[in-house]
Design a protein around this motif. Structure first.
Motif, PDB file in Angstrom:
ATOM      1  N   GLU A  12     -11.033   9.570   2.271  1.00  0.00           N
ATOM      2  CA  GLU A  12      -9.893   8.740   2.634  1.00  0.00           C
ATOM      3  C   GLU A  12      -9.934   8.345   4.101  1.00  0.00           C
ATOM      4  N   SER A  69       1.951  15.232   7.377  1.00  0.00           N
ATOM      5  CA  SER A  69       0.956  14.395   8.042  1.00  0.00           C
ATOM      6  C   SER A  69       1.468  13.733   9.317  1.00  0.00           C
ATOM      7  N   PRO A 105      -1.881  16.991   3.818  1.00  0.00           N
ATOM      8  CA  PRO A 105      -1.403  15.642   3.485  1.00  0.00           C
ATOM      9  C   PRO A 105       0.101  15.564   3.266  1.00  0.00           C
ATOM     10  N   GLU A 106       0.736  16.698   2.993  1.00  0.00           N
ATOM     11  CA  GLU A 106       2.178  16.702   2.786  1.00  0.00           C
ATOM     12  C   GLU A 106       2.943  16.916   4.092  1.00  0.00           C
ATOM     13  N   LEU A 149     -10.395  15.525   2.205  1.00  0.00           N
ATOM     14  CA  LEU A 149      -9.796  14.216   2.429  1.00  0.00           C
ATOM     15  C   LEU A 149     -10.750  13.267   3.152  1.00  0.00           C
ATOM     16  N   TYR A 185      -5.424  20.047   8.544  1.00  0.00           N
ATOM     17  CA  TYR A 185      -4.629  18.906   8.085  1.00  0.00           C
ATOM     18  C   TYR A 185      -4.011  19.230   6.737  1.00  0.00           C
ATOM     19  N   LEU A 213      -6.965  10.653  10.758  1.00  0.00           N
ATOM     20  CA  LEU A 213      -5.864  11.545  10.396  1.00  0.00           C
ATOM     21  C   LEU A 213      -5.211  12.172  11.635  1.00  0.00           C
TER      22      LEU A 213
END
Length: 427
Positions: free
Chosen positions: A33, A392, A389-390, A30, A387, A369
């Motif tokens: 991002e 977060s 992403p689902e 990630l 981490y 993040l």
């Protein structure tokens, strides 16, 4: 005191088993991002930068874990290597394994946020979690049976401390905003009340237990700390701080030593054998902000403190008066967020703590993040970040199980279980 029945004991249906999907990506994946972040090395002041170190992590050269461990054990057996070198190889192997950690199970059993977390001392796949509404869940995620759920009183029942009874692990101690510190079982029964306030303006905020000395220690919201034996007899009740006692911790190796943390911006070290009054502490460690937690390391040689703003400290038990290692880290306090507390890994000299990105933090970067950060307890360097992403959200509490191979995290209403991808698929 006669046992009394808690309002309700039931099974919770809201437990989700989640295998890794193709969409599950590591923080490194990630990176585009969140943008690349940089690292600053430790300076002479023993301050370390905790900015997201993806560039720094890329420079870590960790060789094959199996080869390193086997070689280190062989050399140790031959007398060519000291045990610390074997421990270092094991620690490096664990660090490398973190790259494959994923969330493989999660649960959302509460109608209010989770506030406390405790692993079972002998069952590595069993943990207890308490909520702001006083609910408690006992969860063995290694079996398909639904967790045991004890219903709390709702508003005003927040579980502030949770510990398994080391003398009988079918029981557990709790401190709560209900104004009690008590011993309970997972059938919903209160077995014994150790401390109790009859008015709503006073409650208990912290708890610890020692099997060796057979004592229970608890702190309240006005600065009092109470020490009792396992039979419930009060040994002393003293006002040790000017304000709320957010955390109490007995040294796991020398449990006559007690650390207390408070929103009065101090952490104090006490010798239980010499406590005579509020001024009988061994050391007072001032902080710049109120303090959420003070944890002794598993070997009892260090003390880890977390303030309510942006600083983690590591003190050495051999030199309390020496300036500590300071780790700048964003985890500011927010009223409706379970306070963020850094914790030790049970086997290695690593610190784990949730990140709450702060635009006022000096090394904050755009799109930062909300990771779980793993620091080296000796150098203060950020070694890894977890981490998903689902999932977060801001992660307030993180604790590894006693074996050190599975991580439980509290994220608002959710409990997350992290493990290596291969191990998680087998559980």
């Amino acid at each position: 005191m006669a046992s009394r029945k808690r309002p309700e004991t039931r099974k919770t249906p809201e437990v989700v088993v989640r295998r890794k999907s193709k969409r599950s990506r590591s923080p490194r994946e990630l990176e585009p991002e969140a943008k690349k972040l940089c690292v600053k090395g430790p300076g002479s002041s023993r301050r370390f930068d905790s900015g997201c170190l993806w560039a720094g992590l890329a420079s870590l050269q960790v060789s094959s874990p199996c080869r390193n461990i086997v070689r280190a054990l062989h050399h140790h057996k031959l007398g060519k290597a000291a045990w610390p070198s074997v421990q270092q190889s094991l620690q490096q192997s664990f660090l490398q394994s973190l790259a494959s950690y994923r969330i493989f199970q999660k649960a959302a059993p509460f109608d209010r946020r989770a506030t406390s977390l405790a692993w079972h001392p002998t069952h590595p796949s069993t943990l207890a979690v308490g909520s702001k509404g006083g609910d408690i869940m006992l969860w063995n995620f290694g079996i398909k049976d639904k967790p045991t759920f004890i219903k709390g009183i709702g508003a005003g029942g927040s579980i502030t401390g949770l510990k398994f009874n080391p003398l009988n692990t079918h029981q557990f101690f709790t401190s709560s905003m209900e104004g009690m510190t008590r011993l309970q079982d997972f059938k919903g029964n209160t077995l014994q009340v150790f401390t109790s306030y009859s008015i709503c303006n006073f409650w208990f905020c912290s708890l610890d237990v020692s099997a060796t000395s057979r004592v229970v220690v608890t702190g309240d919201n006005v600065g009092n700390v109470i020490l009792l034996n396992m039979d419930g007899k009060e040994l002393w009740n003293l006002r040790m701080h000017k304000k709320k006692v957010t955390h109490v911790a007995l040294n796991p190796c020398c449990d006559q030593f007690l650390a207390t943390a408070s929103v009065d911006q101090t952490v104090k070290i006490w010798d239980l054998r010499q406590v005579k009054g509020k001024s009988s502490f061994l050391y007072s460690l001032p902080h710049r902000h109120p303090v959420n937690a003070a944890h002794f390391s598993p070997d009892g040689a260090q003390l880890l403190t977390t303030d309510q703003n942006s600083e983690i400290r590591v003190y050495s038990a051999s030199q309390w008066d020496r300036p500590p290692s300071l780790i700048p880290h964003p985890h500011r306090h927010f009223q409706h967020l379970t306070p963020i507390k850094a914790a030790w890994h049970p086997r290695y000299n690593f610190i784990v703590v949730g990140r709450y990105p702060d635009p006022n933090f000096k090394s904050c970067t755009p799109y930062e993040l909300r990771t779980i950060d793993v620091f080296d307890g000796s150098s203060g360097k950020l070694m890894h970040q977890l981490y998903d992403p689902e999932s977060s959200g801001i992660i307030s509490l993180n604790e590894f199980n006693p074996m050190g191979d599975t991580l439980a995290s509290v994220m608002g209403y959710h409990i997350l279980i992290w493990s290596q991808e291969e191990a998680g698929m087998q559980k």
